[in-house]
Design a protein around this motif. Structure first.
Motif, PDB file in Angstrom:
ATOM      1  N   MET A  17       0.582  -1.159  -0.030  1.00 10.93           N
ATOM      2  CA  MET A  17       0.025   0.050   0.216  1.00 10.93           C
ATOM      3  C   MET A  17       0.914   1.231   0.231  1.00 10.93           C
ATOM      4  N   SER A  18       1.811   0.941   0.574  1.00 15.29           N
ATOM      5  CA  SER A  18       2.776   2.175   1.364  1.00 15.29           C
ATOM      6  C   SER A  18       3.807   2.592  -0.827  1.00 15.29           C
ATOM      7  N   LYS A  19       4.455   1.436  -1.291  1.00 18.23           N
ATOM      8  CA  LYS A  19       4.647   1.071  -2.389  1.00 18.23           C
ATOM      9  C   LYS A  19       4.135   2.138  -3.246  1.00 18.23           C
ATOM     10  N   ALA A  20       2.387   1.991  -3.676  1.00 21.25           N
ATOM     11  CA  ALA A  20       1.662   2.109  -4.012  1.00 21.25           C
ATOM     12  C   ALA A  20       1.220   3.619  -3.720  1.00 21.25           C
ATOM     13  N   PHE A  21       1.784   4.454  -2.832  1.00 20.91           N
ATOM     14  CA  PHE A  21       1.423   5.441  -2.611  1.00 20.91           C
ATOM     15  C   PHE A  21       2.534   6.491  -2.398  1.00 20.91           C
ATOM     16  N   GLY A  22       3.495   5.745  -2.427  1.00 20.43           N
ATOM     17  CA  GLY A  22       5.347   6.293  -3.147  1.00 20.43           C
ATOM     18  C   GLY A  22       5.889   7.070  -1.666  1.00 20.43           C
ATOM     19  N   LYS A  23       5.124   6.337  -0.337  1.00 18.07           N
ATOM     20  CA  LYS A  23       5.778   6.913   0.853  1.00 18.07           C
ATOM     21  C   LYS A  23       4.613   6.336   1.830  1.00 18.07           C
ATOM     22  N   PRO A  24       4.901   5.962   3.640  1.00 23.60           N
ATOM     23  CA  PRO A  24       4.399   5.428   3.920  1.00 23.60           C
ATOM     24  C   PRO A  24       2.805   6.049   4.339  1.00 23.60           C
ATOM     25  N   ALA A  25       1.654   5.268   4.312  1.00 22.16           N
ATOM     26  CA  ALA A  25       0.617   5.427   4.115  1.00 22.16           C
ATOM     27  C   ALA A  25       0.086   5.598   5.435  1.00 22.16           C
ATOM     28  N   THR A  26      -0.684   7.037   5.153  1.00 27.00           N
ATOM     29  CA  THR A  26      -1.074   6.825   6.742  1.00 27.00           C
ATOM     30  C   THR A  26      -2.219   6.857   7.449  1.00 27.00           C
ATOM     31  N   ILE A  27      -2.788   6.979   8.242  1.00 26.91           N
ATOM     32  CA  ILE A  27      -3.602   5.982   9.350  1.00 26.91           C
ATOM     33  C   ILE A  27      -5.237   6.630   8.545  1.00 26.91           C
ATOM     34  N   GLU A  29      -5.141   6.897   5.363  1.00 20.69           N
ATOM     35  CA  GLU A  29      -5.237   5.537   3.991  1.00 20.69           C
ATOM     36  C   GLU A  29      -5.219   5.128   4.233  1.00 20.69           C
ATOM     37  N   LEU A  30      -4.772   4.031   5.301  1.00 19.64           N
ATOM     38  CA  LEU A  30      -4.803   2.658   5.728  1.00 19.64           C
ATOM     39  C   LEU A  30      -6.297   2.186   5.715  1.00 19.64           C
ATOM     40  N   LYS A  31      -6.099   3.523   6.519  1.00 13.98           N
ATOM     41  CA  LYS A  31      -8.273   3.030   7.026  1.00 13.98           C
ATOM     42  C   LYS A  31      -9.504   2.214   5.281  1.00 13.98           C
ATOM     43  N   ARG A  32      -8.801   3.868   4.782  1.00 16.01           N
ATOM     44  CA  ARG A  32      -9.615   3.754   2.878  1.00 16.01           C
ATOM     45  C   ARG A  32      -9.445   2.176   2.280  1.00 16.01           C
ATOM     46  N   GLY A  46       0.105  -2.299  18.251  1.00 14.74           N
ATOM     47  CA  GLY A  46       0.045  -1.063  18.877  1.00 14.74           C
ATOM     48  C   GLY A  46      -0.516   0.249  17.757  1.00 14.74           C
ATOM     49  N   THR A  47       0.586   0.611  17.608  1.00 11.57           N
ATOM     50  CA  THR A  47       0.705   2.056  16.715  1.00 11.57           C
ATOM     51  C   THR A  47       0.722   1.686  15.620  1.00 11.57           C
ATOM     52  N   ILE A  48       0.647   2.772  14.680  1.00 11.23           N
ATOM     53  CA  ILE A  48       1.132   3.637  13.035  1.00 11.23           C
ATOM     54  C   ILE A  48       2.597   3.556  13.654  1.00 11.23           C
ATOM     55  N   GLY A  49       3.192   3.753  13.929  1.00  8.06           N
ATOM     56  CA  GLY A  49       4.405   4.263  14.718  1.00  8.06           C
ATOM     57  C   GLY A  49       5.559   2.946  14.626  1.00  8.06           C
ATOM     58  N   GLU A  50       4.870   1.697  14.945  1.00 13.20           N
ATOM     59  CA  GLU A  50       5.469   0.425  15.059  1.00 13.20           C
ATOM     60  C   GLU A  50       5.126  -0.228  14.457  1.00 13.20           C
ATOM     61  N   LEU A  51       4.411  -0.102  13.225  1.00 12.01           N
ATOM     62  CA  LEU A  51       3.760  -0.489  12.358  1.00 12.01           C
ATOM     63  C   LEU A  51       4.649   0.070  11.747  1.00 12.01           C
ATOM     64  N   ARG A  52       4.918   1.303  10.970  1.00 12.57           N
ATOM     65  CA  ARG A  52       5.676   1.376  10.205  1.00 12.57           C
ATOM     66  C   ARG A  52       7.843   1.199  10.506  1.00 12.57           C
ATOM     67  N   GLU A  53       8.181   1.392  11.626  1.00 15.23           N
ATOM     68  CA  GLU A  53       9.228   0.838  11.912  1.00 15.23           C
ATOM     69  C   GLU A  53       9.649  -1.059  11.387  1.00 15.23           C
ATOM     70  N   THR A  54       8.442  -1.881  11.812  1.00 16.94           N
ATOM     71  CA  THR A  54       8.252  -3.354  11.638  1.00 16.94           C
ATOM     72  C   THR A  54       8.144  -3.409  10.295  1.00 16.94           C
ATOM     73  N   CYS A  55       7.805  -2.066   9.649  1.00 17.11           N
ATOM     74  CA  CYS A  55       7.863  -2.377   7.977  1.00 17.11           C
ATOM     75  C   CYS A  55       9.197  -1.905   7.172  1.00 17.11           C
TER      76      CYS A  55
END
Length: 73
Positions: A17-27, A29-32, A46-55
């Motif tokens: 999803m983030s690759k399609a947006f060209g940047k880490p997806a926001t909350i 964008e993720l919900k949609r 837990g948080t979007i920050g932890e998700l981004r870090e994991t990715c």
């Protein structure tokens, strides 16, 4: 909440999803865009920050500024 999705599936979906947006997806964008619910992501990471870090993304998330008050005695 019980789910049948693995962390790896969520990581793959968020990364694509983030690759399609060209940047880490926001909350928003993720919900949609997600096949799953945002609550599933929160349950796993837990948080979007932890998700981004994991990715593997290095993005700082905004945090609410603390309210500082001064008491005059």
């Amino acid at each position: 909440m019980k789910d049948n999705v693995s962390d790896e599936d969520l990581i793959q979906e968020y990364t694509e999803m983030s690759k399609a947006f060209g940047k880490p997806a926001t909350i928003d964008e993720l919900k949609r865009t997600t096949e799953y619910s945002y609550d599933i992501y929160r349950q796993h990471f837990g948080t979007i920050g932890e998700l981004r870090e994991t990715c593997g993304f290095k993005v700082k998330t905004k945090r609410a500024a603390p309210i500082i008050t001064k008491v005059i005695v």
